[in-house]
Design a protein around this motif. Sequence first.
Motif, PDB file in Angstrom:
ATOM      1  N   ASP A   1       0.822  -1.208   0.000  1.00 56.15           N
ATOM      2  CA  ASP A   1       0.000   0.000   0.000  1.00 56.15           C
ATOM      3  C   ASP A   1       0.858   1.262   0.000  1.00 56.15           C
ATOM      4  OD1 ASP A   1      -2.262  -1.502  -0.091  1.00 56.15           O
ATOM      5  OD2 ASP A   1      -2.836  -1.186   1.998  1.00 56.15           O
ATOM      6  N   VAL A   2       1.941   1.251   0.762  1.00 52.58           N
ATOM      7  CA  VAL A   2       2.843   2.412   0.783  1.00 52.58           C
ATOM      8  C   VAL A   2       3.508   2.582  -0.588  1.00 52.58           C
ATOM      9  CG1 VAL A   2       4.988   3.305   1.776  1.00 52.58           C
ATOM     10  CG2 VAL A   2       3.224   2.377   3.266  1.00 52.58           C
ATOM     11  N   GLY A   3       3.945   1.478  -1.189  1.00 51.95           N
ATOM     12  CA  GLY A   3       4.591   1.554  -2.503  1.00 51.95           C
ATOM     13  C   GLY A   3       3.644   2.018  -3.604  1.00 51.95           C
ATOM     14  N   VAL A   4       2.431   1.465  -3.609  1.00 51.79           N
ATOM     15  CA  VAL A   4       1.456   1.881  -4.614  1.00 51.79           C
ATOM     16  C   VAL A   4       1.060   3.337  -4.393  1.00 51.79           C
ATOM     17  CG1 VAL A   4      -0.911   1.506  -5.433  1.00 51.79           C
ATOM     18  CG2 VAL A   4       0.586  -0.438  -5.050  1.00 51.79           C
ATOM     19  N   GLY A   5       0.879   3.730  -3.140  1.00 50.47           N
ATOM     20  CA  GLY A   5       0.563   5.131  -2.847  1.00 50.47           C
ATOM     21  C   GLY A   5       1.676   6.075  -3.273  1.00 50.47           C
ATOM     22  N   ALA A   6       2.923   5.663  -3.029  1.00 55.65           N
ATOM     23  CA  ALA A   6       4.065   6.492  -3.444  1.00 55.65           C
ATOM     24  C   ALA A   6       4.114   6.634  -4.957  1.00 55.65           C
ATOM     25  CB  ALA A   6       5.358   5.884  -2.921  1.00 55.65           C
TER      26      ALA A   6
END
Length: 132
Positions: free
Chosen positions: A90-95
């Motif tokens: 989720d953090v990677g996709v959000g970034a």
Amino acid sequence: MNKFLKRVFLPSLLATGIFSATFVPAKPAAADDKLLEDAGIGAAAGAVTGIITNNDSVFTNAINGAAAGAAVNAANSGRRNKRDRNLAQDVGVGAAGGTVAGTVTNRKGTLSNTINGAAAGAAINILRNNKK
């Protein structure tokens, strides 16, 4: 006339049948019913993170966060258990969503855009995993 119809229409019917058998059953990627909620969470997280990083206006940071929230929603829409999320994903996709949104809106500060998106992804993950 009968031969003419066979020569003209049969190949097109055959092509239509092959096309529909090949492409129609494919299910397109779609967001789930929580898209607007995730975009709202992302917008709030993006606005707060934008204030902290002092990058651009609150409105553009909210847009950046909303785009990141929509990306996180789309990445998790196929899960059977919606609460079984991966924080790193989720953090990677959000970034990634925040970086792309910042590029599209012509904003400066790629690092700040990435941080805004990552914060939106983390906020969505935390809020979604804790909901019963």
